[in-house]
Design an enzyme around this catalytic site. Structure first.
Site, PDB file in Angstrom:
ATOM      1  N   ARG A 141       3.144   7.821  -4.201  1.00 19.52           N
ATOM      2  CA  ARG A 141       3.756   7.921  -2.870  1.00 19.52           C
ATOM      3  C   ARG A 141       4.925   8.914  -2.878  1.00 19.52           C
ATOM      4  O   ARG A 141       5.458   9.255  -3.928  1.00 19.52           O
ATOM      5  CB  ARG A 141       4.265   6.547  -2.419  1.00 19.52           C
ATOM      6  CG  ARG A 141       3.181   5.536  -2.114  1.00 19.52           C
ATOM      7  CD  ARG A 141       3.787   4.198  -1.745  1.00 19.52           C
ATOM      8  NE  ARG A 141       4.593   3.660  -2.844  1.00 19.52           N
ATOM      9  CZ  ARG A 141       5.907   3.745  -2.915  1.00 19.52           C
ATOM     10  NH1 ARG A 141       6.596   4.317  -1.953  1.00 19.52           N
ATOM     11  NH2 ARG A 141       6.555   3.263  -3.959  1.00 19.52           N
ATOM     12  N   LYS A 197       0.471   1.391   2.208  1.00 17.17           N
ATOM     13  CA  LYS A 197       1.890   1.060   2.190  1.00 17.17           C
ATOM     14  C   LYS A 197       2.549   1.333   3.541  1.00 17.17           C
ATOM     15  O   LYS A 197       3.529   0.681   3.908  1.00 17.17           O
ATOM     16  CB  LYS A 197       2.589   1.840   1.083  1.00 17.17           C
ATOM     17  CG  LYS A 197       2.208   1.375  -0.314  1.00 17.17           C
ATOM     18  CD  LYS A 197       2.466  -0.113  -0.530  1.00 17.17           C
ATOM     19  CE  LYS A 197       2.207  -0.514  -1.968  1.00 17.17           C
ATOM     20  NZ  LYS A 197       2.360  -1.979  -2.183  1.00 17.17           N
ATOM     21  N   HIS A 211       6.221  -8.281  -0.966  1.00 16.75           N
ATOM     22  CA  HIS A 211       5.475  -7.474  -1.923  1.00 16.75           C
ATOM     23  C   HIS A 211       5.227  -8.344  -3.143  1.00 16.75           C
ATOM     24  O   HIS A 211       6.016  -8.379  -4.084  1.00 16.75           O
ATOM     25  CB  HIS A 211       6.290  -6.223  -2.300  1.00 16.75           C
ATOM     26  CG  HIS A 211       5.567  -5.289  -3.201  1.00 16.75           C
ATOM     27  ND1 HIS A 211       6.191  -4.592  -4.209  1.00 16.75           N
ATOM     28  CD2 HIS A 211       4.268  -4.910  -3.255  1.00 16.75           C
ATOM     29  CE1 HIS A 211       5.318  -3.835  -4.845  1.00 16.75           C
ATOM     30  NE2 HIS A 211       4.150  -4.012  -4.295  1.00 16.75           N
ATOM     31  N   SER A 220       5.774  -2.083  -9.970  1.00 18.76           N
ATOM     32  CA  SER A 220       4.629  -1.510 -10.660  1.00 18.76           C
ATOM     33  C   SER A 220       4.835  -1.566 -12.172  1.00 18.76           C
ATOM     34  O   SER A 220       5.898  -1.227 -12.681  1.00 18.76           O
ATOM     35  CB  SER A 220       4.449  -0.058 -10.213  1.00 18.76           C
ATOM     36  OG  SER A 220       3.368   0.539 -10.873  1.00 18.76           O
ATOM     37  N   LYS A 260       1.907  -7.701 -12.095  1.00 20.00           N
ATOM     38  CA  LYS A 260       1.670  -8.468 -10.862  1.00 20.00           C
ATOM     39  C   LYS A 260       0.176  -8.658 -10.579  1.00 20.00           C
ATOM     40  O   LYS A 260      -0.272  -9.757 -10.258  1.00 20.00           O
ATOM     41  CB  LYS A 260       2.362  -7.751  -9.702  1.00 20.00           C
ATOM     42  CG  LYS A 260       2.278  -8.425  -8.352  1.00 20.00           C
ATOM     43  CD  LYS A 260       3.333  -7.870  -7.397  1.00 20.00           C
ATOM     44  CE  LYS A 260       3.294  -6.368  -7.301  1.00 20.00           C
ATOM     45  NZ  LYS A 260       2.089  -5.859  -6.612  1.00 20.00           N
ATOM     46  N   THR A 261      -0.586  -7.572 -10.694  1.00 19.26           N
ATOM     47  CA  THR A 261      -2.028  -7.659 -10.445  1.00 19.26           C
ATOM     48  C   THR A 261      -2.735  -8.353 -11.599  1.00 19.26           C
ATOM     49  O   THR A 261      -3.567  -9.246 -11.402  1.00 19.26           O
ATOM     50  CB  THR A 261      -2.621  -6.252 -10.240  1.00 19.26           C
ATOM     51  OG1 THR A 261      -2.047  -5.678  -9.059  1.00 19.26           O
ATOM     52  CG2 THR A 261      -4.133  -6.316 -10.066  1.00 19.26           C
TER      53      THR A 261
END
Length: 542
Positions: free
Chosen positions: A65, A210, A229, A247, A251-252
């Site tokens: 981003r 986003k 988030h 990131s 988290k994922t």
């Protein structure tokens, strides 16, 4: 212009947003149609079929981003509500006249072209979701949106009316950006009154998702609804858990748990009914992905998944260890590619446990700590992790990163508003909070080693089964939270990080240094009374 194209222009009322002509329109194309369009395209638009069946694309010079190129148009409403740049926010103000010129620029690019139009929902709850329409020239951008947003049924499409429109004109840019007062040729701009986002100058697909997350982060908190988030999953006993983290913190990976059902991996709301997903897919990092360490994500990379910026050989085999294009290699896929998910709607009850993930590359934070409500709110607003050498140009040693509410670039209102909502929800529903460090143990990056996924999963299991709270505790210096002395299935030697360092004084100095960084960072929230109240729940340096 073909009659079918004219009919679609009229049917979708695209003229209302400025699309008056098109070479062709693909409306809510199927995955099969997108696949054919992607592999037959030329240049940067082209997708390549990998050995797993997933299509791989390159996003050009932007592989992430551009938060410094994020703008919000100033009007009577936004002026009062938006958290504007200058105090840590990435919401840069834009005048109406600049918006008008950029919108004209985007429409000039899109008009008369072959277009893909995707209608979808952002938010699993019908009473709070946004109906989103994407207009783009790229088949793989339409593919990305189809993966990441919630796909309407045929019946829902018949009555679909967009609440928000995204004009993705990535092939153009703001050549006169200096005259317009912009930072660069790139623009990702939102107009709250017009209910529209325009994108130019960047091909990175993540701007689409986003951008909508930022809008959910605007509308929901103003209604007292949490917009976070975080990832979320559900245990066999119906207990919901939230995972906050920047990131690279896991988290994922950690929310995709074989023993728990996935609700979603990135963006969620919390209302009076409980937790609900904003998305219809997952967007996972791929760097160093392996079948052994992350089997569910690995298996999700198949036909209809979309890889970004990975390196593939002449046979279509992906080298997930190769970060030569970027460390931020990604894959998007429909959430249904994960077998163990909550069905038919990605929702859960009020969270029992809230996990704040950090990747502490300094190696001084404990693998797990129990937080009071005050400490939890402080940690949430701080949003700490660390970058390590190699992840960004110029990063030579561990660097502390603080991102408000673990999602600073996506916050649309003041961070303390999100913190207050989280605190109130936690207290009302009895949620417990923990800090879990997925970073380094035995010393900092370059000396110690990364915490194993196995150890972290065991810690999470002890949180979920309640046995962690039965531990004997000790107080952690400076920060004041509690850490366990022993934990079933976890090496006790790592629970207090000081014990893993060979130089106790070096450890103390580094821990104090990190505590000072926390305190310094938190001063940006003391511009409001609510932030001043929380300041005392941070590290004590005396």
């Amino acid at each position: 212009m073909k009659q079918v194209t004219q009919d679609l222009l009229n049917q979708l009322n695209l003229t209302s947003v400025g699309i008056n002509s098109a070479e062709d329109i693909y409306y809510n194309p199927s995955y099969e149609m997108l696949f054919e369009q992607e592999i037959s395209a030329d240049g940067q638009e082209r997708g390549y079929v990998t050995s797993s069946g997933a299509v791989s694309v390159d996003t050009g010079r932007f592989t992430g981003r551009s938060p410094k190129d994020k703008y919000v148009v100033v009007d009577d409403e936004s002026k009062q509500n938006v958290w504007w740049s200058g105090t840590g926010s990435d919401n840069h103000p834009m005048e109406q006249s600049v918006w008008d010129e950029l919108k004209k620029n985007s429409l000039t690019q899109l008009n008369g072209k072959k277009l893909y139009v995707v209608d979808a929902f952002c938010g699993a709850n019908p009473n709070t979701r946004l109906s989103v329409r994407l207009v783009t020239e790229l088949a793989w951008k339409a593919h990305f949106a189809k993966n990441m947003f919630i796909r309407p049924s045929d019946a829902e499409l018949k009555t679909f009316k967009p609440d928000w429109t995204i004009l993705d004109s990535c092939k153009t840019s703001a050549k006169n950006f200096k005259d317009l007062g912009l930072r660069s040729e790139v623009y990702v701009a939102a107009h709250i009154k017009e209910r529209m986002t325009i994108i130019g100058g960047t091909w990175y697909g993540g701007e689409i998702k986003k951008g909508m997350f930022s809008m959910m982060n605007y509308f929901l908190p103003l209604q007292g609804i949490g917009a976070f988030h975080c990832s979320a999953n559900l245990g066999s006993d119906g207990d919901t858990a939230l995972f906050f983290g920047l990131s690279g913190t896991g988290k994922t990976t950690l929310s995709t748990d074989p023993n728990r059902k996935l609700i979603g991996d990135d963006e969620h709301g919390w209302d009076n009914e409980g937790i609900f997903n904003f998305e219809g897919g997952c967007y996972a990092k791929c760097i160093n992905l392996s079948k052994e360490s992350e089997p569910d994500i690995y298996k999700a990379i198949r036909r209809n998944a979309l890889l970004e910026n990975v390196v593939i050989d002449e046979n279509g085999v992906v080298d997930y260890t190769d970060g030569s294009k970027t460390e931020n290699t990604r894959v998007s896929y429909p959430i249904e590619h994960i077998e163990n998910i909550v069905k038919p709607v990605s929702k859960g009850g009020h969270p029992k446990n809230i996990i704040f993930l950090t990747c502490d590359a300094f190696g001084v934070l404990p693998p797990v700590a129990r937080l009071t409500a005050d400490q939890a709110e402080y940690q949430y607003l701080s949003g700490y992790t660390a970058k390590v050498a190699g992840t960004e140009i110029g990063v030579k040693e561990p660097t502390a990163v603080f991102s408000s509410c673990y999602g600073g670039p996506f916050l649309s209102v003041h961070p303390t508003r999100y913190g207050k909502i989280l605190r109130e929800k936690m207290e009302k529903h009895g949620s417990k909070a923990y800090l879990v460090n997925t970073g380094w143990t035995g010393g900092p990056y370059g000396v110690g080693k990364r915490m194993s996924i196995k150890a972290t999963r065991t810690i999470l299991d002890r949180i979920f089964d309640g046995s962690l709270d039965m531990s004997e505790w000790e107080l952690f210096p400076y920060f004041g939270f509690e850490i366990p002395k022993a934990l079933n299935g976890v090496d006790s030697a790592i629970l207090n990080p000081k014990n893993t360092w060979t130089d106790a004084k070096a450890y103390d100095d580094k821990l104090k240094s990190l505590a000072e960084l926390f305190s310094k960072n938190f001063t940006k929230y003391t511009d409001v009374e609510y932030g001043k109240r929380l300041e005392k729940f941070g590290p004590t340096l005396s």
